[in-house]
Design an enzyme around this catalytic site. Sequence first.
Site, PDB file in Angstrom:
ATOM      1  N   ASN A 140       0.878  -1.167   0.000  1.00  0.00           N
ATOM      2  CA  ASN A 140       0.000   0.000   0.000  1.00  0.00           C
ATOM      3  C   ASN A 140       0.920   1.222   0.000  1.00  0.00           C
ATOM      4  OD1 ASN A 140      -1.930   1.922   0.411  1.00  0.00           O
ATOM      5  ND2 ASN A 140      -2.738   1.064   2.300  1.00  0.00           N
ATOM      6  N   LYS A 150       3.608   0.894   2.851  1.00  0.00           N
ATOM      7  CA  LYS A 150       3.189  -0.071   3.872  1.00  0.00           C
ATOM      8  C   LYS A 150       3.215  -1.436   3.211  1.00  0.00           C
ATOM      9  CE  LYS A 150      -0.447   1.216   7.127  1.00  0.00           C
ATOM     10  NZ  LYS A 150      -1.891   1.387   7.100  1.00  0.00           N
ATOM     11  N   ARG A 161      -2.558  -2.136  -3.415  1.00  0.00           N
ATOM     12  CA  ARG A 161      -3.817  -1.468  -3.144  1.00  0.00           C
ATOM     13  C   ARG A 161      -3.837  -0.178  -3.965  1.00  0.00           C
ATOM     14  NH1 ARG A 161      -5.925   0.712   2.313  1.00  0.00           N
ATOM     15  NH2 ARG A 161      -8.046   1.167   1.695  1.00  0.00           N
ATOM     16  N   HIS A 211     -13.119   2.513  -0.002  1.00  0.00           N
ATOM     17  CA  HIS A 211     -13.069   1.469   1.045  1.00  0.00           C
ATOM     18  C   HIS A 211     -13.617   0.140   0.538  1.00  0.00           C
ATOM     19  CE1 HIS A 211     -13.214   4.901   4.207  1.00  0.00           C
ATOM     20  NE2 HIS A 211     -11.968   4.480   4.069  1.00  0.00           N
ATOM     21  N   ARG A 261     -11.345  15.048   7.397  1.00  0.00           N
ATOM     22  CA  ARG A 261     -12.159  15.475   6.245  1.00  0.00           C
ATOM     23  C   ARG A 261     -13.552  15.904   6.683  1.00  0.00           C
ATOM     24  NH1 ARG A 261     -10.945  10.096   2.959  1.00  0.00           N
ATOM     25  NH2 ARG A 261      -9.000   9.846   4.088  1.00  0.00           N
ATOM     26  N   MET A 313     -10.258   9.888  17.582  1.00  0.00           N
ATOM     27  CA  MET A 313     -11.476   9.734  18.381  1.00  0.00           C
ATOM     28  C   MET A 313     -11.165   9.402  19.838  1.00  0.00           C
ATOM     29  SD  MET A 313     -14.689   9.980  18.406  1.00  0.00           S
ATOM     30  CE  MET A 313     -15.706   9.811  16.961  1.00  0.00           C
ATOM     31  N   GLY A 364     -14.758   1.893  14.453  1.00  0.00           N
ATOM     32  CA  GLY A 364     -15.848   0.897  14.451  1.00  0.00           C
ATOM     33  C   GLY A 364     -15.476  -0.381  15.183  1.00  0.00           C
ATOM     34  N   ASN A 400     -13.045  -0.659  17.546  1.00  0.00           N
ATOM     35  CA  ASN A 400     -12.520  -0.501  18.911  1.00  0.00           C
ATOM     36  C   ASN A 400     -13.342   0.352  19.859  1.00  0.00           C
ATOM     37  OD1 ASN A 400     -10.034  -1.977  18.431  1.00  0.00           O
ATOM     38  ND2 ASN A 400      -9.517  -0.288  17.069  1.00  0.00           N
ATOM     39  N   GLU A 434      -7.787  -5.630   5.031  1.00  0.00           N
ATOM     40  CA  GLU A 434      -7.671  -5.282   3.611  1.00  0.00           C
ATOM     41  C   GLU A 434      -6.489  -5.991   2.955  1.00  0.00           C
ATOM     42  OE1 GLU A 434      -8.067  -1.510   5.344  1.00  0.00           O
ATOM     43  OE2 GLU A 434      -9.282  -0.734   3.703  1.00  0.00           O
TER      44      GLU A 434
END
Length: 395
Positions: A6, A13, A88, A176, A237, A280, A330, A332, A382
Amino acid sequence: MILVVNSGSSSIKFKLFAIKKNVPIAILDGLAERIGVDGFLKIEFNGEKHQFNQKMSNHNEAIQFILKQFEELKVIKDKKDIAAVGFRIVHGGKITEPVVIDKKVFKEIEACVKLAPLHNPGALVAIEAFKIEMPKVKLIASFDTSFHQTMDEETFLYSVPYEWYKKYQVRKFGFHGISYKYITEKYAKMIKKPVGKLNLIICHLGSGASVACVKNGKSIDTTMGFTPLAGLMMGTRSGDIDPSIIQYMVKALNKDVFEITSILNKESGLKGFSEISSDMREIIAEVEKGNKHAVLTLNKYSQNVADFIVKYANRLEGKIDALIFTAGIGENSDTVRKEIINRVNILGLKLNPKENIKRYDDFLKISNKDSKFDIYAIKTNEELMICQETMDLTS
Ligand code: AMP
């Protein structure tokens, strides 16, 4: 072995998979950063972390150095042990399936640079570097846009002059997709139901975030659009805003359209709105301290996701197998999942608060028996999806 890559404009990555009896097993992963600046490489292998300060002037040098470390760590004997490389690619335009990268595909990815200027160029330089470094190895592209190519015209067209679509490809693409495909297939396996019979609402809530509506195993709508800027409030964003704000802020801040769009991409969302962080976890920590603006941020974020869940439930006519949460937030954050579900008022969802806070490895059912449909948190993968797609095209 299969290497999954990626690549960004200054980072690569990667994850290496050993294939045992046709089953991919992740054995190593790492990140090369600051390519073209100075260069730093991290590799995790056999539970040990290795770090290297190494000048990497470009992607070629980075890939050479990565492969050299694979040999030094004795992960591979030589480059020939790597049978294929899966990439990717964020934007594949109208390409609907993973493909072997030949000249034609390379050109198509290049043509999509204007649609994804922040993402596709990094992938292209990595592909070129691997072509030089491993000329005989098959290179495969998996696209974040492919999964959403099943959306119908009514959904993917914008109410702008139709010519913008015909001449300039202005339409919703959605992103995604690799994660959504993984989750859809994973859920099918979990409940032993054919993919083609699954109706799902999937919330991929990471630093980038979107929701997808999956009908009979296929995407029929998603919140991101022409670019990954649209839809939900994200880490940095803005998500959907009134487009007139752009010209208004061009004047107010005396900046040009590109600078304002950059603020919408990099300085908005959780970061810009909360004035706390794009992460978050830090916002929730402030909520727990009673910070009112952090509470407003969390509430706004949750309402935004809840509204799309209700919209997509309508698209599925209420026939839903599951609501699934995935990606960093989502997977965690029990707090965010609870806040979102609390705001979905008309679907008869019942959260099991004790299950919701449990730690888990792979997936967790978080709904009560009396919930109208099941709710799950599932860890996305992914890289594994790209590895499987690469295997399918190379074996
Ligand atoms: P991703 O892009 O999927 O890697 O997600 C990264 C984001 O997930 C981070 O920026 C965090 O905001 C978020 N995240 C990770 N762990 C937690 C957690 N326990 N609670 C809330 N947010 C989390």
